[in-house]
Design a protein around this motif. Structure first.
Motif, PDB file in Angstrom:
ATOM      1  N   LEU A   1      43.766  20.345  39.367  1.00  0.00           N
ATOM      2  CA  LEU A   1      42.932  20.132  40.548  1.00  0.00           C
ATOM      3  C   LEU A   1      41.530  20.615  40.218  1.00  0.00           C
ATOM      4  O   LEU A   1      41.196  21.786  40.366  1.00  0.00           O
ATOM      5  N   THR A   2      40.706  19.708  39.750  1.00  0.00           N
ATOM      6  CA  THR A   2      39.393  20.056  39.223  1.00  0.00           C
ATOM      7  C   THR A   2      38.305  19.332  40.000  1.00  0.00           C
ATOM      8  O   THR A   2      38.404  18.125  40.238  1.00  0.00           O
ATOM      9  N   LEU A   3      37.293  20.079  40.402  1.00  0.00           N
ATOM     10  CA  LEU A   3      36.080  19.514  40.987  1.00  0.00           C
ATOM     11  C   LEU A   3      34.940  19.763  40.006  1.00  0.00           C
ATOM     12  O   LEU A   3      34.668  20.903  39.652  1.00  0.00           O
ATOM     13  N   ALA A   4      34.308  18.701  39.564  1.00  0.00           N
ATOM     14  CA  ALA A   4      33.226  18.836  38.591  1.00  0.00           C
ATOM     15  C   ALA A   4      32.078  17.926  38.989  1.00  0.00           C
ATOM     16  O   ALA A   4      32.280  16.825  39.516  1.00  0.00           O
TER      17      ALA A   4
ATOM     18  N   ARG B   1      50.584  32.153  43.749  1.00  0.00           N
ATOM     19  CA  ARG B   1      49.314  32.637  43.237  1.00  0.00           C
ATOM     20  C   ARG B   1      48.353  31.465  43.140  1.00  0.00           C
ATOM     21  O   ARG B   1      48.633  30.475  42.462  1.00  0.00           O
ATOM     22  N   MET B   2      47.242  31.572  43.846  1.00  0.00           N
ATOM     23  CA  MET B   2      46.213  30.535  43.839  1.00  0.00           C
ATOM     24  C   MET B   2      45.015  31.063  43.058  1.00  0.00           C
ATOM     25  O   MET B   2      44.343  31.998  43.505  1.00  0.00           O
ATOM     26  N   ILE B   3      44.770  30.489  41.911  1.00  0.00           N
ATOM     27  CA  ILE B   3      43.706  30.957  41.024  1.00  0.00           C
ATOM     28  C   ILE B   3      42.580  29.924  41.037  1.00  0.00           C
ATOM     29  O   ILE B   3      42.805  28.740  40.767  1.00  0.00           O
ATOM     30  N   THR B   4      41.382  30.387  41.368  1.00  0.00           N
ATOM     31  CA  THR B   4      40.205  29.517  41.396  1.00  0.00           C
ATOM     32  C   THR B   4      39.189  30.034  40.381  1.00  0.00           C
ATOM     33  O   THR B   4      38.792  31.208  40.440  1.00  0.00           O
ATOM     34  N   VAL B   5      38.802  29.177  39.463  1.00  0.00           N
ATOM     35  CA  VAL B   5      37.817  29.519  38.436  1.00  0.00           C
ATOM     36  C   VAL B   5      36.624  28.584  38.602  1.00  0.00           C
ATOM     37  O   VAL B   5      36.778  27.361  38.517  1.00  0.00           O
ATOM     38  N   SER B   6      35.450  29.159  38.861  1.00  0.00           N
ATOM     39  CA  SER B   6      34.232  28.363  39.061  1.00  0.00           C
ATOM     40  C   SER B   6      33.188  28.778  38.033  1.00  0.00           C
ATOM     41  O   SER B   6      33.049  29.958  37.712  1.00  0.00           O
ATOM     42  N   SER B   7      32.481  27.790  37.524  1.00  0.00           N
ATOM     43  CA  SER B   7      31.399  28.050  36.580  1.00  0.00           C
ATOM     44  C   SER B   7      30.219  27.162  36.929  1.00  0.00           C
ATOM     45  O   SER B   7      30.390  26.022  37.361  1.00  0.00           O
ATOM     46  N   GLY B   8      29.025  27.718  36.766  1.00  0.00           N
ATOM     47  CA  GLY B   8      27.812  26.967  37.066  1.00  0.00           C
ATOM     48  C   GLY B   8      26.734  27.231  36.034  1.00  0.00           C
ATOM     49  O   GLY B   8      26.631  28.333  35.479  1.00  0.00           O
ATOM     50  N   PHE B   9      25.920  26.212  35.783  1.00  0.00           N
ATOM     51  CA  PHE B   9      24.820  26.316  34.818  1.00  0.00           C
ATOM     52  C   PHE B   9      23.588  25.660  35.426  1.00  0.00           C
ATOM     53  O   PHE B   9      23.680  24.576  36.015  1.00  0.00           O
ATOM     54  N   LEU B  10      22.450  26.329  35.304  1.00  0.00           N
ATOM     55  CA  LEU B  10      21.190  25.802  35.827  1.00  0.00           C
ATOM     56  C   LEU B  10      20.110  25.935  34.770  1.00  0.00           C
ATOM     57  O   LEU B  10      20.012  26.962  34.097  1.00  0.00           O
ATOM     58  N   ASP B  11      19.308  24.894  34.647  1.00  0.00           N
ATOM     59  CA  ASP B  11      18.168  24.886  33.724  1.00  0.00           C
ATOM     60  C   ASP B  11      16.992  24.259  34.460  1.00  0.00           C
ATOM     61  O   ASP B  11      17.078  23.119  34.915  1.00  0.00           O
ATOM     62  N   LYS B  12      15.895  25.010  34.579  1.00  0.00           N
ATOM     63  CA  LYS B  12      14.732  24.539  35.334  1.00  0.00           C
ATOM     64  C   LYS B  12      13.460  24.820  34.549  1.00  0.00           C
ATOM     65  O   LYS B  12      13.277  25.910  34.006  1.00  0.00           O
ATOM     66  N   PHE B  13      12.584  23.826  34.509  1.00  0.00           N
ATOM     67  CA  PHE B  13      11.270  24.009  33.887  1.00  0.00           C
ATOM     68  C   PHE B  13      10.269  23.182  34.679  1.00  0.00           C
ATOM     69  O   PHE B  13      10.492  22.000  34.947  1.00  0.00           O
TER      70      PHE B  13
ATOM     71  N   ASP C   1      28.255  22.049  37.600  1.00  0.00           N
ATOM     72  CA  ASP C   1      29.219  22.862  38.331  1.00  0.00           C
ATOM     73  C   ASP C   1      30.628  22.393  38.022  1.00  0.00           C
ATOM     74  O   ASP C   1      30.878  21.188  37.905  1.00  0.00           O
ATOM     75  N   LYS C   2      31.549  23.347  37.925  1.00  0.00           N
ATOM     76  CA  LYS C   2      32.950  23.014  37.684  1.00  0.00           C
ATOM     77  C   LYS C   2      33.829  24.026  38.394  1.00  0.00           C
ATOM     78  O   LYS C   2      33.584  25.227  38.329  1.00  0.00           O
ATOM     79  N   GLN C   3      34.832  23.524  39.071  1.00  0.00           N
ATOM     80  CA  GLN C   3      35.775  24.378  39.786  1.00  0.00           C
ATOM     81  C   GLN C   3      37.191  23.910  39.471  1.00  0.00           C
ATOM     82  O   GLN C   3      37.523  22.743  39.673  1.00  0.00           O
ATOM     83  N   VAL C   4      38.016  24.820  38.977  1.00  0.00           N
ATOM     84  CA  VAL C   4      39.398  24.523  38.603  1.00  0.00           C
ATOM     85  C   VAL C   4      40.320  25.389  39.453  1.00  0.00           C
ATOM     86  O   VAL C   4      40.114  26.602  39.552  1.00  0.00           O
ATOM     87  N   ILE C   5      41.316  24.752  40.053  1.00  0.00           N
ATOM     88  CA  ILE C   5      42.271  25.464  40.900  1.00  0.00           C
ATOM     89  C   ILE C   5      43.669  25.273  40.323  1.00  0.00           C
ATOM     90  O   ILE C   5      44.092  24.149  40.036  1.00  0.00           O
ATOM     91  N   VAL C   6      44.383  26.378  40.133  1.00  0.00           N
ATOM     92  CA  VAL C   6      45.735  26.373  39.577  1.00  0.00           C
ATOM     93  C   VAL C   6      46.665  27.093  40.554  1.00  0.00           C
ATOM     94  O   VAL C   6      46.324  28.154  41.083  1.00  0.00           O
TER      95      VAL C   6
END
Length: 325
Positions: free
Chosen positions: A270-273, A60-72, A303-308
């Protein structure tokens, strides 16, 4: 192997010089004492049992990605000095205050600000001076979860591969074709494969209760494709050529674990941030206290991506499996 495992001090000793010889056609001749021959028979029977065993590996390959953007941002695309009254037909001066361009997309979720997101409005002011201000503000977050659940059946000690990947084509070479007073450019493409690959080799223990897993996950990602332009001269004609350059990242891990039959081994970490912050503005005005924010653009992308990886081996005994069919 037999002479190493079964009574190693017995073999090739004078005067008997006991030995084990392997002949063509899968025949084995053992010249040894009766008790050594009995041990050889048991040893060969155990080897045949192990050969009749297989391992079903569930990954089982689980990928969890989260992103946040703030623009002004605040743009002043038009500032005109106008005469008094109803506005004459002439303009003393005009200009624009444009603090700069915004940041692009995140690497994991691809989060970006769309043209119809957040708040965007225009303010106009007239009193001898015409000022048009365009204000944009966006705050956005995204979360993604992906689950891949492949299963592979392997013989005891066999290496297997599980691959979940994407293939991308790109222009790698340009070939000029020269004709009379004309030159044609023929592009050649190549491809790059990115994604997640899991290499696994299961080895069943002597009693069949445990499985040793040699695991090697590898994660590759295409970061960007950038154009590369260069010029050549063919038959006196100046040609503009554009190739594509790739930027990739790769993460790999190698581990060996022993788990019980039906147990689960987890490989994580295995984290890409990444975080990108951009601030641009009009000199002097953007540094003023309080009102300085009206003369600059700010943007933040996180941005953050975690793979388990979860790997579960199941020992399959051929005789028992066939009896249950």
């Amino acid at each position: 192997m037999i002479m190493t495992v079964i009574q190693p001090d017995l073999w090739n000793q004078l005067p008997e010089r006991y030995s084990v010889n392997y002949l063509s056609g899968g025949r084995l001749i053992a010249y040894a004492t009766p008790d050594a021959q009995e041990e050889i028979r048991d040893f060969l029977a155990d080897l045949r049992k192990l050969q009749a065993m297989a391992v079903m590996v569930e990954a089982r390959m689980i990928t969890v990605s989260s992103g946040f953007l703030d623009k002004f941002s605040v743009n002043y695309p038009l500032i005109d000095l106008m005469p008094d009254g109803d506005g004459g037909a002439w303009t003393i001066a005009s200009g624009a205050l444009l603090p700069g361009s915004m940041i692009g997309e995140g690497f994991g979720t691809g989060i970006s600000a769309g043209t119809d997101e957040g708040i965007s409005f225009t303010v106009n002011y007239y009193d001898g001076i015409e000022v048009t201000a365009l204000i944009e503000a966006v705050q956005k977050s995204e979360d993604h979860q992906t689950l891949n659940r492949p299963t592979i059946m392997l013989a005891n000690g066999q290496m297997g591969y599980i691959d979940v990947s994407t293939e991308t084509d790109y222009i790698s070479e340009l070939e000029p074709t020269v004709a009379e007073s004309a030159v044609a450019i023929t592009p050649s493409t190549d491809s790059i494969t990115t994604g997640t690959t899991l290499t696994v080799r299961p080895t069943i223990s002597y009693d069949g209760r445990y499985v040793q897993l040699a695991l090697e996950p590898e994660i590759s990602q295409l970061i960007s494709i950038s154009p590369y332009t260069y010029f050549t001269v063919e038959e006196g004609i100046l040609l503009e050529n554009t190739l594509q350059l790739l930027t990739t990242s790769e993460i790999s891990l190698r581990s060996t674990v022993s788990v019980p039959d039906g147990g689960t081994a987890m490989l994580g970490g295995l984290t890409l941030a990444g975080e990108s912050q951009v601030e641009s503005g009009v000199p002097v005005l953007s540094n003023l206290p309080i009102i300085g924010r009206l003369f600059k653009k700010t943007g933040i992308i996180r941005d953050k991506q975690v793979i388990v990886f979860l790997v579960t081996p199941h020992v399959v005994i051929r005789d028992e499996y066939e009896a249950g069919l």
